[in-house]
Design an enzyme around this catalytic site. Structure first.
Site, PDB file in Angstrom:
ATOM      1  N   ASN A   9       0.866  -1.172   0.000  1.00 50.93           N
ATOM      2  CA  ASN A   9       0.000   0.000   0.000  1.00 50.93           C
ATOM      3  C   ASN A   9       0.909   1.231   0.000  1.00 50.93           C
ATOM      4  OD1 ASN A   9      -1.753   2.069   0.575  1.00 50.93           O
ATOM      5  ND2 ASN A   9      -2.307   1.338   2.633  1.00 50.93           N
ATOM      6  N   TRP A  10       0.973   1.885  -1.142  1.00 47.59           N
ATOM      7  CA  TRP A  10       1.918   3.001  -1.281  1.00 47.59           C
ATOM      8  C   TRP A  10       1.366   4.297  -0.691  1.00 47.59           C
ATOM      9  CZ3 TRP A  10       4.288   2.456  -6.923  1.00 47.59           C
ATOM     10  CH2 TRP A  10       4.969   1.237  -6.998  1.00 47.59           C
ATOM     11  N   LYS A  11       0.137   4.270  -0.242  1.00 46.98           N
ATOM     12  CA  LYS A  11      -0.488   5.454   0.374  1.00 46.98           C
ATOM     13  C   LYS A  11      -0.271   6.686  -0.518  1.00 46.98           C
ATOM     14  CE  LYS A  11      -0.122   3.202   4.779  1.00 46.98           C
ATOM     15  NZ  LYS A  11      -0.092   3.288   6.232  1.00 46.98           N
ATOM     16  N   HIS A  95      -9.587   1.132   4.633  1.00 51.78           N
ATOM     17  CA  HIS A  95      -8.337   1.253   5.384  1.00 51.78           C
ATOM     18  C   HIS A  95      -8.562   2.178   6.583  1.00 51.78           C
ATOM     19  CE1 HIS A  95      -4.248   2.440   6.397  1.00 51.78           C
ATOM     20  NE2 HIS A  95      -3.856   1.333   5.792  1.00 51.78           N
ATOM     21  N   GLU A  97      -6.932   4.527   7.773  1.00 53.59           N
ATOM     22  CA  GLU A  97      -6.713   5.964   7.525  1.00 53.59           C
ATOM     23  C   GLU A  97      -7.933   6.578   6.856  1.00 53.59           C
ATOM     24  OE1 GLU A  97      -2.964   5.415   5.548  1.00 53.59           O
ATOM     25  OE2 GLU A  97      -2.093   4.847   7.463  1.00 53.59           O
ATOM     26  N   GLU A 167      -5.712  -5.074  10.360  1.00 55.04           N
ATOM     27  CA  GLU A 167      -4.650  -4.110  10.638  1.00 55.04           C
ATOM     28  C   GLU A 167      -4.972  -3.359  11.923  1.00 55.04           C
ATOM     29  OE1 GLU A 167      -2.542  -2.867   6.778  1.00 55.04           O
ATOM     30  OE2 GLU A 167      -4.382  -1.712   6.866  1.00 55.04           O
ATOM     31  N   GLY A 173       2.216   2.053  10.770  1.00 54.00           N
ATOM     32  CA  GLY A 173       3.168   3.152  10.641  1.00 54.00           C
ATOM     33  C   GLY A 173       3.853   3.532  11.942  1.00 54.00           C
ATOM     34  N   SER A 213       3.157  -2.330  10.374  1.00 57.31           N
ATOM     35  CA  SER A 213       4.608  -2.401  10.608  1.00 57.31           C
ATOM     36  C   SER A 213       5.222  -3.748  10.242  1.00 57.31           C
ATOM     37  CB  SER A 213       4.936  -2.024  12.060  1.00 57.31           C
ATOM     38  OG  SER A 213       4.533  -0.699  12.317  1.00 57.31           O
ATOM     39  N   GLY A 235       4.805   1.189   4.847  1.00 56.91           N
ATOM     40  CA  GLY A 235       6.158   1.760   4.777  1.00 56.91           C
ATOM     41  C   GLY A 235       7.178   0.885   4.071  1.00 56.91           C
TER      42      GLY A 235
HETATM   43  P1  PGA Z   1       2.659   0.078   7.691  1.00 58.34           P
HETATM   44  O1  PGA Z   1       1.221   0.320   7.012  1.00 58.34           O
HETATM   45  O2  PGA Z   1       3.209  -1.175   7.104  1.00 58.34           O
HETATM   46  O3  PGA Z   1       3.462   1.295   7.309  1.00 58.34           O
HETATM   47  O4  PGA Z   1       2.440  -0.024   9.149  1.00 58.34           O
HETATM   48  C1  PGA Z   1       0.349  -0.748   6.796  1.00 58.34           C
HETATM   49  C2  PGA Z   1      -0.917  -0.230   6.144  1.00 58.34           C
HETATM   50  O5  PGA Z   1      -1.339   0.882   6.455  1.00 58.34           O
HETATM   51  O6  PGA Z   1      -1.538  -0.927   5.324  1.00 58.34           O
END
Ligand code: PGA
Length: 261
Positions: A9-11, A95, A97, A167, A173, A213, A235
């Site tokens: 997931n490149w966000k 997600h 976020e 998640e 993150g 993470s 990340g």
């Molecule tokens: P992260 O993000 O690996 O940076 O913790 C995971 C995600 O949001 O899908």
């Protein structure tokens, strides 16, 4: 055995040139991996170019969101048919976020899952508790509500290709990964819930990914857990070396599991 999935997931990172470079590096490093389903999710502006680069490769393409109407006066939104037209096979839905910053709810997630499946794409539906909810002992209850809400009104056949990503919000993150045991507990609960809501068959074929993470040095212990079928990586998916490492470790482990079985 369920085929593992590693999804990046490149966000909201990478302009088009950077996204093309990263996709190209990944594509060239994983071309011979056949036992892991590999997916990357660049931002909307990069999907067309990256999608073209991935044609006839073993790297699948996902968007990070969608809108549930297929077209109309919805300024700023992107529909499933549009996402499909640039080569996506998957959509990340709900997600944390998006839930936190863009007011997504279990109801909007449900509408998006429907639009995604109706449009012929595979939903990667995200669920997970906040730190506050975990500390209050509400993890299983929250995740159960999210799974039930996201899938409300769908029958088993309809959800054939569903992918769920667990998640924990406090692990995203933050560098603070759930322990393999903590993750496994929730994955097992989700699998049991699928059995209760649908069937043994549905519960045994649905892939449930862990996210939060995940890094090259912890993927192995996470993937060793029985009910964890892969990772949704934020990340660590932004650099090809780390992401490819995660894919290769997963593939090796899967190959080993195959021989052990
Ligand atoms: P992260 O993000 O690996 O940076 O913790 C995971 C995600 O949001 O899908």
């Amino acid at each position: 055995m369920r085929t593992p999935i590693i999804a990046g997931n490149w966000k909201m990172y990478k302009n088009v040139a950077e996204a093309m470079d990263l996709a190209n590096e990944i594509k060239r490093s994983v071309f011979d991996i056949t036992n892991v389903e590999i997916v990357i999710a660049p931002s909307f502006t990069n999907l067309g170019d990256v999608g073209e680069m991935l044609i006839e490769t073993n790297v699948g393409l996902a968007s990070q969101n969608c809108y549930w109407e297929s077209e109309g006066a919805f300024t700023g939104e992107v529909s499933v048919p549009m996402i499909k037209s640039v080569g996506c096979g998957y959509i990340i839905i709900g997600h944390s976020e998006r839930r936190k910053y863009f007011s997504e709810t279990n109801e909007t997630v449900n509408k998006k899952v429907r639009a995604c499946i109706d449009g012929g794409l595979i939903p990667i539906m995200c669920v997970g508790e906040t730190l506050e909810e975990r500390e209050a002992g509400k993890t299983l209850e929250i995740v159960k509500t999210q799974v039930e809400g996201g899938l409300a009104g769908f029958d088993e056949k309809y959800l054939e290709k569903l992918i769920i990503a667990y998640e924990p919000v406090w692990a995203i993150g933050t560098g603070r990964t759930a322990t393999p045991e903590q993750a496994q507990e929730v994955h097992a609960m989700i699998r049991a819930l699928l059995k209760e809501l649908y069937s043994e068959e549905m519960s045994s074929v649905t892939r449930i990914l862990y996210g939060g993470s995940v890094k090259p040095d912890n993927i192995e212990s996470i993937m060793r857990e029985e009910d964890i079928d892969g990772g949704l990586i934020g990340g660590a998916s932004l650099k090809s070396d780390g992401f490819v490492d995660i894919i290769k470790t997963t593939g090796d482990l899967y190959a080993k599991k195959g021989t052990d079985a």
